[in-house]
Design an enzyme around this catalytic site. Sequence first.
Site, PDB file in Angstrom:
ATOM      1  N   SER A  69      27.727  37.726  31.463  1.00  0.00           N
ATOM      2  CA  SER A  69      29.165  37.719  31.221  1.00  0.00           C
ATOM      3  C   SER A  69      29.474  37.059  29.889  1.00  0.00           C
ATOM      4  CB  SER A  69      29.899  36.985  32.337  1.00  0.00           C
ATOM      5  OG  SER A  69      31.301  37.003  32.099  1.00  0.00           O
ATOM      6  N   HIS A 117      32.289  37.120  40.335  1.00  0.00           N
ATOM      7  CA  HIS A 117      32.857  36.640  39.066  1.00  0.00           C
ATOM      8  C   HIS A 117      33.835  37.670  38.509  1.00  0.00           C
ATOM      9  CE1 HIS A 117      32.923  36.942  34.668  1.00  0.00           C
ATOM     10  NE2 HIS A 117      32.834  35.617  34.631  1.00  0.00           N
ATOM     11  N   ASN A 118      33.411  38.937  38.473  1.00  0.00           N
ATOM     12  CA  ASN A 118      34.269  39.977  37.928  1.00  0.00           C
ATOM     13  C   ASN A 118      35.498  40.207  38.795  1.00  0.00           C
ATOM     14  OD1 ASN A 118      32.173  40.191  36.100  1.00  0.00           O
ATOM     15  ND2 ASN A 118      32.192  42.423  36.076  1.00  0.00           N
ATOM     16  N   GLU A 163      37.808  37.590  37.970  1.00  0.00           N
ATOM     17  CA  GLU A 163      38.350  37.937  36.647  1.00  0.00           C
ATOM     18  C   GLU A 163      39.519  38.908  36.787  1.00  0.00           C
ATOM     19  OE1 GLU A 163      36.653  40.830  33.236  1.00  0.00           O
ATOM     20  OE2 GLU A 163      35.339  39.138  33.713  1.00  0.00           O
TER      21      GLU A 163
END
Length: 487
Positions: free
Chosen positions: A134, A191-192, A195
């Site tokens: 990332s 995580h995404n 996000e």
Amino acid sequence: MNDTPTPTAEIGIIGLAVMGSNLALNMADHGFTVAVWNRTAQRVDEFVAGEAAGAPIVGAHTLEELVAALKPPRRIMTMIKAGAPVDAIIDTLIPLLDPGDIVIDGGNSLFTDTIRRTRRLEEAGLRFVGIGVSGGEEGARRGPSLMPGGSPGAWPHLAHIFESIAAHVDGTPCVDWVGSDGAGHFVKMVHNGIEYGDMQVIAEAYDVMLRGLAMSHDEMHDVFADWNKGTLDSYLIEITSHIMAHRDADGAPLVANILDAAGQKGTGKWTVISSMDLGQPVTLVAEAVYARMVSALKDQRVAASQVLSGPEPLVGDDRDVVLADLHDALYASKITSYAQGFMLLDAAAAEHGWELDFSSIASMWRGGCIIRSRFLGEVMRGYREHPDLRNLLLNPFFLSEVEAAQGGWRRTVQRAVAAGIPVPAYGAALSYFDGYRTARLPANLIQAQRDYFGAHTYERIDGERGEFVHTDWTGTGGDVSSTSYTV
């Protein structure tokens, strides 16, 4: 006489698009010799003679040449499109490699594919790592956040490379071994998803400022820049302030000339699907994904705007009060989203037998990645002090933060609803918060309905958990009940 050249490279990279080429340069900057291969040989030659000129980077025109250039155990990292292309490269590589060699997938692969590939390569005597990367182009070049998982025996041969090239915060590299098989790509997926949520809560603040307060982009730049000095200090808030100030060729704010139809590449959707599979209410990320889908219905929305009516999108006269409440709504929603994300990680760890270290994961996200922020330092400390914490909302620090922000959060949702401004992320987070803090929800009625029409059974408050019963609600039914189950 043996004309085979002596292997010189510590690692090979397959794929020289933006991420692959920048990772190669990053590795070379840190003293590693890198062998590179691209499906188009011309790109290899251009890269070695251009961006990589003078760097310890070796070009290869075939995969055989790439493998021959690598020191044992060979380490080969693919930076190509996820899905079938990764399997195709693996098919080609397996016959070229020796036992103990390591294949690394640095793309945004679905974690179940990584589980399958790990098993396949281990059965062939090789080792496989799926590593979440990332930080975009800048992170790949200057220091990304890295989330590796797969064959545990691979990590001792990779740690020195990835710890060197990763971002560092307070002297700590933003990389650590996550766990076996698909753990690394699962953590990157979450995580995404987070996000997606972070971007949506910022976009909702922008919408309230733009339509509800009629603020100029320069004024919004000032607000986001000021927010970035406090609890909301983060990469996404920072770049939002920059975006507000950027002007197009005609002098107008560039963001105002961008079509309001958001794209997505799938990791947010995967997060939501996984949350459903694991029975975890990751509601804010789900609403962020659905908000992008609604935005993509641009033509339908334009037509509907001529027919469907609503109130004037004005949220109040006292700008300072509205902005203070909006700040708190964004902050509290963000805390809730991270709480949901870590609940999903916890459930996945139990399902797949991963020993995830939540403090370490938060530490990895503090630098290099898109969601990097001051906030993650508190998440890291929270799990370090309370490793068995089931929900981030129950951590003493975040409990007090949400308590302080709750009034502004509620007022923001009220104002937005009254003004007809959609705030799906704020609303979903608040509904989850209210549901989670409620000891008794109306689900008892839902269970009664399910038993009435489908004999699905229910548990009684005066019985033991796991003890299911059925009622003949009409007096004309039988004693046979459906199987009790939860999906």
